[in-house]
Scaffold this motif. Sequence first.
Motif, mmCIF file in Angstrom:
data_model
loop_
_atom_site.group_PDB
_atom_site.id
_atom_site.type_symbol
_atom_site.label_atom_id
_atom_site.label_comp_id
_atom_site.label_asym_id
_atom_site.label_seq_id
_atom_site.Cartn_x
_atom_site.Cartn_y
_atom_site.Cartn_z
ATOM 1 N N ALA A 259 78.207 52.899 74.752
ATOM 2 C CA ALA A 259 78.049 51.500 74.370
ATOM 3 C C ALA A 259 79.152 51.036 73.426
ATOM 4 O O ALA A 259 79.417 49.836 73.327
ATOM 5 N N LEU A 260 79.790 51.971 72.721
ATOM 6 C CA LEU A 260 80.842 51.610 71.778
ATOM 7 C C LEU A 260 82.223 52.002 72.281
ATOM 8 O O LEU A 260 83.168 52.122 71.498
ATOM 9 N N ALA A 261 82.369 52.160 73.585
ATOM 10 C CA ALA A 261 83.667 52.546 74.149
ATOM 11 C C ALA A 261 84.750 51.518 73.843
ATOM 12 O O ALA A 261 85.944 51.862 73.779
ATOM 13 N N ALA B 133 68.291 47.867 60.286
ATOM 14 C CA ALA B 133 68.988 46.827 59.533
ATOM 15 C C ALA B 133 70.490 47.093 59.488
ATOM 16 O O ALA B 133 71.309 46.186 59.715
ATOM 17 N N GLY B 134 70.864 48.329 59.205
ATOM 18 C CA GLY B 134 72.274 48.656 59.086
ATOM 19 C C GLY B 134 73.010 48.584 60.403
ATOM 20 O O GLY B 134 74.148 48.092 60.474
ATOM 21 N N LEU B 135 72.371 49.063 61.477
ATOM 22 C CA LEU B 135 73.031 49.046 62.781
ATOM 23 C C LEU B 135 73.195 47.623 63.290
ATOM 24 O O LEU B 135 74.250 47.268 63.831
ATOM 25 N N ASN B 136 72.173 46.792 63.128
ATOM 26 C CA ASN B 136 72.300 45.407 63.568
ATOM 27 C C ASN B 136 73.452 44.710 62.843
ATOM 28 O O ASN B 136 74.218 43.952 63.452
ATOM 29 N N ALA B 137 73.583 44.976 61.549
ATOM 30 C CA ALA B 137 74.674 44.364 60.790
ATOM 31 C C ALA B 137 76.022 44.893 61.261
ATOM 32 O O ALA B 137 76.991 44.129 61.382
ATOM 33 N N TYR B 138 76.096 46.182 61.546
ATOM 34 C CA TYR B 138 77.367 46.755 62.005
ATOM 35 C C TYR B 138 77.752 46.215 63.377
ATOM 36 O O TYR B 138 78.897 45.786 63.597
ATOM 37 N N LEU B 139 76.812 46.236 64.316
ATOM 38 C CA LEU B 139 77.119 45.797 65.680
ATOM 39 C C LEU B 139 77.513 44.326 65.725
ATOM 40 O O LEU B 139 78.337 43.917 66.557
ATOM 41 N N ALA B 140 76.961 43.536 64.848
ATOM 42 C CA ALA B 140 77.267 42.106 64.846
ATOM 43 C C ALA B 140 78.724 41.824 64.519
ATOM 44 O O ALA B 140 79.224 40.728 64.809
ATOM 45 N N HIS B 141 79.425 42.796 63.922
ATOM 46 C CA HIS B 141 80.812 42.586 63.524
ATOM 47 C C HIS B 141 81.773 43.482 64.288
ATOM 48 O O HIS B 141 82.921 43.666 63.872
ATOM 49 N N THR B 142 81.346 44.032 65.409
ATOM 50 C CA THR B 142 82.245 44.832 66.229
ATOM 51 C C THR B 142 83.102 43.907 67.098
ATOM 52 O O THR B 142 82.794 42.729 67.269
ATOM 53 N N PRO B 143 84.205 44.428 67.659
ATOM 54 C CA PRO B 143 85.068 43.598 68.504
ATOM 55 C C PRO B 143 84.320 43.041 69.711
ATOM 56 O O PRO B 143 83.269 43.559 70.126
ATOM 57 N N ARG C 176 75.059 43.922 70.742
ATOM 58 C CA ARG C 176 75.206 43.295 69.424
ATOM 59 C C ARG C 176 74.021 43.570 68.513
ATOM 60 O O ARG C 176 74.018 43.108 67.358
ATOM 61 N N ASP C 177 73.007 44.284 68.997
ATOM 62 C CA ASP C 177 71.883 44.635 68.145
ATOM 63 C C ASP C 177 71.135 45.800 68.783
ATOM 64 O O ASP C 177 71.468 46.249 69.887
#
Length: 506
Positions: free
Chosen positions: A107-109, A337-347, A353-354
Amino acid sequence: MAATLAVCAPGLSRAAPDSAAGLVADMHAGRLAPDDLVRRYSARIAQVDAGPGGLHAILALNPDAAQQAAALARMRRVPGPLYGLPIVVKDNIETRDDLPTTAGSLALAGNVSHRDAPVIALLRAAGAIVLGKANLSEWANFRSAHASSGWSAVGGLTHNPHDRARTACGSSAGSAVAVAAGLAPAAIGTETDGSITCPASVNGIVGLKPTVGLVSRSGIVPISASQDTAGPLTRTVRDAALLLGVIAGSDPDDPATAAADRHHADYLAGLRPDALRGRRIGVIRFAQGGNPDVRVLFEAALARLRDGGAILVDIPAFDSSAIDGPELTVLLSEFRAGLNAYLAHTPAAVTVRDLPALIAFNRAHADREMPWFGQDLFERAQDAPALSDPAYTTARDTARRLAGAQGIDAMLAHDHLDALVAPTIGPAWMTDPVLGDRPGDGTGAGSLAAVAGYPHLSVPMGQVRGLPVGLSFIGPAWSEATLLALGYGFEQASAPVQATAQAGDR
């Protein structure tokens, strides 16, 4: 059992060739060039890590590493305490290189951020070179309670170099194996609960989990704001102290590090052969587990501590089982909480995104993402209490109190102790992708340090039938200098012993 791999870069013949400090000294003195060292480690990786029979510790080499090393080699002024040192980085830590930060997940490729996490920026400023990204337990081993450590959909299974059929532990499996197998002189891993110290122990190297808040977590795929930290994996305690001195410090984007600069120390200064003399150390026998060979190793290690001048005090038994439930609640809530915040700011190339989108992605790609185990922890995290919920805050406060004030702090207060010691974990268990990790006999006290947010150092203690076992040094918050000094004193006392006799022979 497979033969243990050589643990040095090919072609290096000097004493302790894989010592990071020794390599840096050689490069400062002009005896070794950074670009030559990068080429040698890259060749080593191609030789033993890649392909069907490889260790699968490295996910990807940095395509710019050789160019960066050559640029350093051309500089007239030799910069930094890590000048020219190639370092492998766990693939949940962002780097500015043309490499994705995948956390082992398909998912993060597309997660190519082209930015350095602060911990990486500090390493580069000190002269280090990012050699490549290391495989890990996918999502830092927080996808399923039935996972096999060291496996990810991106990199497959990382193998223990001492026995390929056994676990390399996780989640910093690739980082630890890279150092143990001579693929790099040092690595950076991350830990939430055991993810640095367990791989260090079963691969026979040094691993340090710092106090939570000593090292920035910005730019690192999160699990828990209460327990996450990055830390070094190295061949020697001196190397761990060297790296920690570089990566420790405050980060305005990570509020947990507000006090880091006040507690930053000269970690190399206390590394003396007589560092054990007069130190009062608590012995956590209740954490030595049931393996008779590990008990033999532990008694031999205690004898070495006494011979070095340490004063040993047995600690009464402590039942940590009441911590497990609150800790899991904390991890589930903070992960969402942390993952949602991180994914929201990925390229933009990252389409998830969540957490709900990630769960759906895994279901849609179950043949590649979930061939062995599912995502039960993800699904439980979806239903975990919000960070504003009293159920979460109560669990967090309870876990910290039981592990910290009523746990480690209370043990240390017993006879004014400097640190605690216990076996880190037992020998590496057989990898079982069907049933998942099965460590067995309850060895180790690392979870107390993890939940309390306190530092934990694992150093090689010896081997059981060719399988490494580590010795843990645990102390209060900000006691890294003390733990490193004690670990160095133990390391210098003598070569690690072997436990080879059958239990029935004693």
